[in-house]
Each structure stands twice: as structure tokens, then as C-alpha cells.
Design a protein around this motif. Structure first.
Motif, mmCIF file in Angstrom:
data_model
loop_
_atom_site.group_PDB
_atom_site.id
_atom_site.type_symbol
_atom_site.label_atom_id
_atom_site.label_comp_id
_atom_site.label_asym_id
_atom_site.label_seq_id
_atom_site.Cartn_x
_atom_site.Cartn_y
_atom_site.Cartn_z
ATOM 1 N N ALA A 103 0.873 -1.175 0.000
ATOM 2 C CA ALA A 103 0.000 0.000 0.000
ATOM 3 C C ALA A 103 0.908 1.222 0.000
ATOM 4 C CB ALA A 103 -0.890 -0.002 1.235
ATOM 5 N N LEU A 104 0.593 2.178 -0.859
ATOM 6 C CA LEU A 104 1.380 3.401 -0.957
ATOM 7 C C LEU A 104 0.459 4.605 -0.832
ATOM 8 C CD1 LEU A 104 2.565 1.194 -3.232
ATOM 9 C CD2 LEU A 104 4.326 2.935 -3.333
ATOM 10 N N ALA A 105 0.995 5.686 -0.284
ATOM 11 C CA ALA A 105 0.248 6.932 -0.162
ATOM 12 C C ALA A 105 1.055 8.039 -0.826
ATOM 13 C CB ALA A 105 0.007 7.270 1.306
ATOM 14 N N LYS A 106 0.339 8.924 -1.498
ATOM 15 C CA LYS A 106 0.982 10.064 -2.148
ATOM 16 C C LYS A 106 1.027 11.213 -1.143
ATOM 17 C CE LYS A 106 0.902 12.306 -6.638
ATOM 18 N NZ LYS A 106 0.093 12.462 -7.860
ATOM 19 N N ARG A 107 2.246 11.586 -0.781
ATOM 20 C CA ARG A 107 2.449 12.647 0.206
ATOM 21 C C ARG A 107 3.436 13.656 -0.349
ATOM 22 N NH1 ARG A 107 2.771 8.513 5.290
ATOM 23 N NH2 ARG A 107 0.528 8.232 5.508
ATOM 24 N N ASN A 108 3.058 14.907 -0.325
ATOM 25 C CA ASN A 108 3.909 15.973 -0.869
ATOM 26 C C ASN A 108 4.360 15.650 -2.295
ATOM 27 O OD1 ASN A 108 3.770 17.489 1.565
ATOM 28 N ND2 ASN A 108 5.326 16.148 2.450
ATOM 29 N N GLY A 109 3.458 15.060 -3.068
ATOM 30 C CA GLY A 109 3.724 14.799 -4.472
ATOM 31 C C GLY A 109 4.524 13.557 -4.789
ATOM 32 N N LYS A 110 4.902 12.769 -3.763
ATOM 33 C CA LYS A 110 5.644 11.543 -4.050
ATOM 34 C C LYS A 110 5.007 10.354 -3.334
ATOM 35 C CE LYS A 110 9.190 12.025 -0.539
ATOM 36 N NZ LYS A 110 10.564 11.957 -0.204
#
Length: 149
Positions: free
Chosen positions: A123-130
């Protein structure tokens, strides 16, 4: 006329044949970068790719966190090869799921070599564009011959 028919044919193809979206490519790239960093023990890259609130279920079926995963990467086997053989990503806004297979070859502390085939779910989350990993689970795949008694 041939060009018009060709364009019409391409536009009529199912979405499954379409190229991955930019976000799907970015998620796949982030996971592949994680695997590459693990292989060469690039701790700085792992620090950036793994979120601070990360959790994992590791190969020993233990729940782990970022600190433990970084320590494991530092002390892990020497890897000669580690490749993402297959990866699929699905995007849900600023959240994504990636799954696939990894194959690897390494050396144990005694110098003997070994091979591993792993199925992963991340699972990945997009944080500050990355994209960052927020959770993973991996399990080894045994060859059919090893399942026989």
C-alpha cells in the motif's frame, strides 16, 4: 482511409490494453526503487521511500515498523540480484495498491548461495507529491517440487 480505420480500431480497444496512467507508473516506479534500494542497502533511499507510519508483515509473519525494516535491510543477506518480475498498480486518489512478484539471488553468511521468489502486496500513499510505502506484506513462494513429500 486505412489510417482512419487503424485509429478507429485503436480507440475501440478495451481499457485493459491501454498504457498505465502516470500515477500507476509512479507507484510502480516507487516500489521498484524500494526493491533496488533494499538490494544495495541504500538506507537513505529507504528512509525516503518508507513512510514514518509504515507497517509490514515480514517473512517471519511478524508485524514490523519502519525502524525495524531499516535495521533488517542493513543486516540482510548480500543480494546478487533482486528484480520485480511483475507488478500491477491500482490508484485510489492519493492511495494505491501494488502487487506482484520478486525474484532474488543472494549469499548467506557462510557464502552459500540461495534463490527466492516472493509475492508482495504493498500500500502506498501520495504525500507531498511523491509515493511512499505505508504497508507491505511479502511471502515466499515454494516451488512445486518442495511441496512434495
Amino acid at each position: 482511409m486505412v489510417l482512419v480505420i487503424a485509429v478507429a480500431f485503436l480507440l475501440a480497444q478495451p481499457a485493459a490494453l491501454a498504457q498505465p496512467s502516470t500515477d500507476e507508473q509512479a507507484v510502480e516506479g516507487a516500489y521498484k526503487a524500494y526493491v533496488a534500494a533494499w538490494k544495495i542497502k541504500d538506507i537513505a533511499a529507504l528512509q525516503n521511500l518508507i513512510s514514518d507510519d509504515y507497517m509490514a508483515v515480514n517473512f517471519e509473519n511478524k508485524v514490523s515498523n519502519k525502524e525495524n525494516e531499516i535495521a533488517t535491510a542493513k543486516s540482510d543477506a548480500a543480494w546478487d540480484a533482486m528484480d520485480v518480475d511483475e507488478i500491477h498498480a491500482r490508484i485510489f486518489g492519493d492511495f494505491a495498491i501494488a502487487s506482484g512478484f520478486i525474484s532474488a539471488q543472494g549469499r548467506k553468511a557462510d557464502g552459500s548461495s540461495f534463490r527466492a521468489k516472493v509475492r508482495f502486496l504493498a500500500a502506498l500513499a501520495k504525500r507531498n507529491g511523491k509515493w511512499q510505502l505505508v504497508a507491505t506484506q511479502s511471502s515466499g513462494i515454494k516451488s512445486p517440487a518442495s511441496n512434495q513429500r
